[in-house]
Design a protein around this motif. Structure first.
Motif, mmCIF file in Angstrom:
data_model
loop_
_atom_site.group_PDB
_atom_site.id
_atom_site.type_symbol
_atom_site.label_atom_id
_atom_site.label_comp_id
_atom_site.label_asym_id
_atom_site.label_seq_id
_atom_site.Cartn_x
_atom_site.Cartn_y
_atom_site.Cartn_z
ATOM 1 N N CYS A 152 50.121 64.862 49.064
ATOM 2 C CA CYS A 152 49.785 63.511 49.489
ATOM 3 C C CYS A 152 48.314 63.232 49.195
ATOM 4 O O CYS A 152 47.435 63.983 49.627
ATOM 5 N N VAL A 153 48.068 62.176 48.438
ATOM 6 C CA VAL A 153 46.697 61.699 48.218
ATOM 7 C C VAL A 153 46.520 60.482 49.130
ATOM 8 O O VAL A 153 47.120 59.434 48.919
ATOM 9 N N CYS A 154 45.724 60.677 50.171
ATOM 10 C CA CYS A 154 45.607 59.666 51.217
ATOM 11 C C CYS A 154 44.732 58.499 50.773
ATOM 12 O O CYS A 154 43.800 58.670 49.980
ATOM 13 N N HIS A 170 50.492 56.147 54.325
ATOM 14 C CA HIS A 170 49.032 56.072 54.166
ATOM 15 C C HIS A 170 48.563 56.696 52.862
ATOM 16 O O HIS A 170 47.391 57.088 52.750
ATOM 17 N N GLY A 171 49.438 56.812 51.879
ATOM 18 C CA GLY A 171 49.011 57.406 50.617
ATOM 19 C C GLY A 171 50.158 57.497 49.631
ATOM 20 O O GLY A 171 51.239 56.945 49.844
ATOM 21 N N SER A 229 35.898 62.374 60.075
ATOM 22 C CA SER A 229 34.846 63.275 59.601
ATOM 23 C C SER A 229 33.512 62.553 59.447
ATOM 24 O O SER A 229 32.450 63.124 59.737
ATOM 25 N N ALA A 230 33.539 61.293 59.004
ATOM 26 C CA ALA A 230 32.283 60.566 58.817
ATOM 27 C C ALA A 230 31.588 60.352 60.163
ATOM 28 O O ALA A 230 30.380 60.596 60.300
ATOM 29 N N GLU A 231 32.365 59.925 61.172
ATOM 30 C CA GLU A 231 31.780 59.728 62.500
ATOM 31 C C GLU A 231 31.299 61.042 63.091
ATOM 32 O O GLU A 231 30.234 61.111 63.725
ATOM 33 N N THR A 252 43.854 61.546 56.868
ATOM 34 C CA THR A 252 43.778 62.894 56.310
ATOM 35 C C THR A 252 44.977 63.693 56.809
ATOM 36 O O THR A 252 45.840 63.172 57.522
ATOM 37 N N GLY A 253 45.056 64.951 56.447
ATOM 38 C CA GLY A 253 46.185 65.793 56.832
ATOM 39 C C GLY A 253 47.155 65.970 55.688
ATOM 40 O O GLY A 253 47.108 65.242 54.688
#
Length: 402
Positions: free
Chosen positions: A328-330, A316-317, A355-357, A345-346
């Protein structure tokens, strides 16, 4: 840093040039079957249990016994950081598409490629490793001193800027119908120019001896993508230039038995491993002796540590250098069937980013509570307010006569 967004996990593509390119159709194989196919091709099948193939016919993909020759130089060329690997060459189809998976097993094929030099050397004690640069290494019966001296004289002599000279020659050869002068002038990445000039120098010159195994690992496209983005003119021009140069030098070459592995943006084969580095005195890339110094917060001492420890950022990144360490840049992924975009994320991009939700729910709740409290306060204040004089007079109690 450019924003990175991957729409889906792409498949790696395997091409073969020369006499072995006898297949018209592209076959999609699992990562395990692809590994076993190439392990058989590179004579390292002793490390694998070939009877555990998912597809019994996978070993024969892209091979012809009548064209199976062992007297040439074997070239393994890995190109990292390519969007749409299956379309890397304009008129040449891959023989194998390596199925990409959006899970923790997605780095199996990448790990196989990184361990390939070590496996080759382990099975043939006569092979010795000569590292010409961070991009090009040769496994051969003899350490080619003449080649090493030539390489050092051409590329490491600070008094002679050979790379700039070779780059001007490459630019002039491709300027015109294939590339405009303006598009070539945009290319200014030093690592890319160094990689391309060294690759052309090796493939054009009669430098290698018989039965050498040449391993080339091109990395700079990933860095250009990370700096400029997938749709930038710089990235697209550099990708096309690498494709043109490789096909022009190798497609009809009888000097090399060439296998080109094109890795997608989600996977990179940055570090090649070799056993007994200290004893031999040569290595493709010596791993940093320090261990991961802050893995708890996703900070690693090298890109290899980052890739191995995070399973290529869980697919994922990308592992990128942030400050003094690799992290890691997601990037977001999009489900091709539903069209739904998921953010990650992570430390290893293993968690869904909600986070947006969460922020939307939190602030919506806060606003509703504020409106509700304001409404209650308004009602209370209205109930405590004195009535006008006229209404008070109208409500004064009067004595009734009995």
């Amino acid at each position: 840093m450019a924003a990175m967004c991957a729409t889906a996990v792409e498949n790696a593509a395997v091409y073969r040039f020369g006499e072995r390119n006898t297949q018209d159709q592209t076959v999609l194989l699992s990562q395990k079957d692809s590994i076993y196919n190439l392990a058989d091709e590179f004579d390292v099948s002793d490390f694998y249990e070939l009877d555990k193939l998912d597809n019994a016919e996978a070993l024969g993909v892209g091979k012809s016994m009548s064209c199976d020759r062992k007297d040439g130089n074997q070239l393994v060329l890995i190109v990292n950081g390519v969007d749409e690997p299956q379309a890397f060459f304009e008129h040449i189809k891959p023989i194998i598409l390596v199925e990409g998976k959006d899970d923790h097993s997605s780095n199996e094929f990448r790990r196989f490629l990184s361990e390939l030099p070590s496996q080759m050397k382990a099975l043939n004690s006569n092979l010795k490793l000569s590292k010409l640069s961070s991009h090009i290494s040769i496994l051969g019966q003899n350490i080619n001193k003449a080649l090493s001296e030539t390489w050092s004289r051409v590329f490491h002599d600070k008094e002679h800027d050979s790379i700039s000279l070779f780059w001007r020659e490459i630019s002039s050869n491709y300027e015109g119908l294939q590339f405009s002068k303006r598009s070539l002038d945009i290319i200014g990445d030093e690592e890319f120019i160094s990689e391309l000039t060294q690759l052309e120098f090796l493939l054009k010159k009669e430098l290698v001896t018989t039965d050498d195994k040449i391993i080339v690992n091109l990395q700079s496209l990933t860095n250009i993508y990370r700096k400029t983005g997938k749709n930038s003119q710089a990235y697209q021009t550099c990708k096309k230039l690498v494709s043109k140069l490789i096909s022009s030098l190798l497609e009809n070459s009888v000097k090399y038995d060439s296998t080109i592995v094109v890795m997608p943006l989600q996977q990179q084969t940055i570090t090649m491993k070799i056993n007994d580095d200290a004893k031999q005195g040569f290595s493709l890339t010596k791993r940093d002796s320090s261990t991961v110094f802050a893995s708890a917060n996703g900070c690693f001492s090298s890109q290899e540590d980052c890739l191995d420890s995070t399973s290529t950022c869980s697919g994922h990144g990308l592992c990128s250098k942030v400050g003094k360490c690799w992290k890691c840049v997601c990037s977001a992924t999009q489900d091709s069937s539903t069209g739904r975009t998921t953010k990650w994320t992570g430390a290893s991009c293993q968690k869904k980013d909600v986070s947006a939700e969460a922020n939307l729910f939190l602030w919506t709740t806060v606003v509703l509570l504020f409106v509700f409290a304001a409404g209650i306060k308004l009602l209370v204040s209205c109930g405590n307010e004195e009535l006008p004089g006229v209404l008070i007079a109208a409500t004064v109690p009067t004595k009734k006569t009995m």
